[in-house]
Design a protein around this motif. Sequence first.
Motif, short mmCIF file in Angstrom:
data_model
loop_
_atom_site.label_atom_id
_atom_site.label_comp_id
_atom_site.label_asym_id
_atom_site.label_seq_id
_atom_site.Cartn_x
_atom_site.Cartn_y
_atom_site.Cartn_z
N SER A 83 12.78 6.08 -1.40
CA SER A 83 13.40 5.34 -0.29
C SER A 83 13.08 3.85 -0.38
O SER A 83 13.96 3.00 -0.15
N GLU A 84 11.82 3.54 -0.70
CA GLU A 84 11.45 2.13 -0.85
C GLU A 84 12.19 1.50 -2.03
O GLU A 84 12.69 0.37 -1.92
N ILE A 115 0.81 -1.22 0.00
CA ILE A 115 0.00 0.00 0.00
C ILE A 115 0.84 1.27 0.00
O ILE A 115 0.44 2.31 -0.55
N GLU A 116 2.05 1.22 0.59
CA GLU A 116 2.89 2.43 0.60
C GLU A 116 3.41 2.77 -0.79
O GLU A 116 3.91 3.88 -1.02
N LEU A 117 3.29 1.83 -1.71
CA LEU A 117 3.71 2.08 -3.09
C LEU A 117 2.51 2.29 -4.01
O LEU A 117 2.59 2.05 -5.21
N TYR A 130 18.41 -4.91 -1.66
CA TYR A 130 18.21 -6.30 -1.26
C TYR A 130 17.80 -7.21 -2.41
O TYR A 130 17.47 -8.38 -2.18
N GLY A 131 17.78 -6.69 -3.63
CA GLY A 131 17.52 -7.55 -4.79
C GLY A 131 16.08 -7.98 -4.94
O GLY A 131 15.81 -9.10 -5.39
N LEU A 132 15.13 -7.10 -4.62
CA LEU A 132 13.72 -7.48 -4.56
C LEU A 132 12.95 -6.96 -5.78
O LEU A 132 13.54 -6.46 -6.73
N CYS A 133 11.62 -7.12 -5.73
CA CYS A 133 10.76 -6.72 -6.85
C CYS A 133 9.89 -5.56 -6.43
O CYS A 133 8.92 -5.72 -5.69
N TYR A 134 10.22 -4.38 -6.92
CA TYR A 134 9.54 -3.13 -6.58
C TYR A 134 8.37 -2.94 -7.53
O TYR A 134 8.52 -3.01 -8.75
N VAL A 135 7.15 -2.73 -6.98
CA VAL A 135 5.96 -2.54 -7.80
C VAL A 135 5.27 -1.25 -7.37
O VAL A 135 4.70 -1.18 -6.29
N ILE A 136 5.32 -0.22 -8.22
CA ILE A 136 4.61 1.03 -7.96
C ILE A 136 3.24 0.94 -8.61
O ILE A 136 3.10 0.39 -9.70
N GLN A 137 2.20 1.45 -7.93
CA GLN A 137 0.83 1.37 -8.44
C GLN A 137 0.25 2.78 -8.56
O GLN A 137 0.06 3.47 -7.56
#
Length: 299
Positions: free
Chosen positions: A216-217, A181-183, A224-231
């Motif tokens: 920041s996110e 939700i923060e994204l 950390y090599g993750l999957c960032y999803v902005i909505q």
Amino acid sequence: MTSIPSETYWPEGKRSAAVVSVIFDDGLDAISEAPDLAHRSKSLSVWQYGATRGVERLCNTFAAFGVPTSWFVPGVVAQKHERLMRDVLSGGHELESHGWSFERYDELAPAASVELLRRSSEAIGTITSRPTTGFRLATGNWPRNFDQLLVQAGYSWSASLNGDDLPYSHCSGLVEIPVHIELEDRPYFQFNFTPAFPKGLSRIPSYEAVLGNWISEFDAYRQYGLCYVIQLRPEWTGTPGRIAIVEELLRHISGFDDVWLATAADVAGWHRQKGAKTPIDHPINVYDAYVNEEQAGER
């Protein structure tokens, strides 16, 4: 639990992945909360701004940065705005399902759910001329075994649940791309006096603060090599002022050559190709184990 991925997890040695997604409901989300809005032009126009200006402004921004995006659209909205959706598609973006008409699947029988899921897929497929593989839950809770209904209706991945920051697989094989939700833009920018959306009428925050949160996110996801999803939603971040936030975010993300900027379908396909198994102690498995234990105790 899922460990931090190695440097070889993402394609071509990329450090992390980033997905830009757009949710386009054209006011169905508001009407589901306050049905009388359908007959109140002034209030409803707040949400209809997306179709009027926001979609085009977002598409122009994505084109300027050469970013492919994933759009989640209800079937009825795809039909209503077919020309607009074809414009989105021509920009190199993907169209995926956001249900049929903002229904709650946790209140429907399985057969009714599958019928609506297929109807949405067919409506969107008429525009894309390809199978609709992705889904995002519009509202309500995720019913138990709903992943099986999605697979039955022809879907292969979802971007609906939280529970992680890397893709994982349901028992049915459905790939889940977690969202947070923060994204999203809506918690920051959705505002309407009557009815009060959100309840309590929290104030619209500083644009710079929202951009700071999103950057920041992203920096942490990349670290950390993750999957960032902005909505994003065209009615909220498709305005003349807020589009600058999107531009600055994309400029920041594009500044790293070790980030895979991909569509959600590409990420789901990559995860499936890797064949990574979901750990037994993952939240999606823990919940099922808990329900099974409770049901066994009742017998």
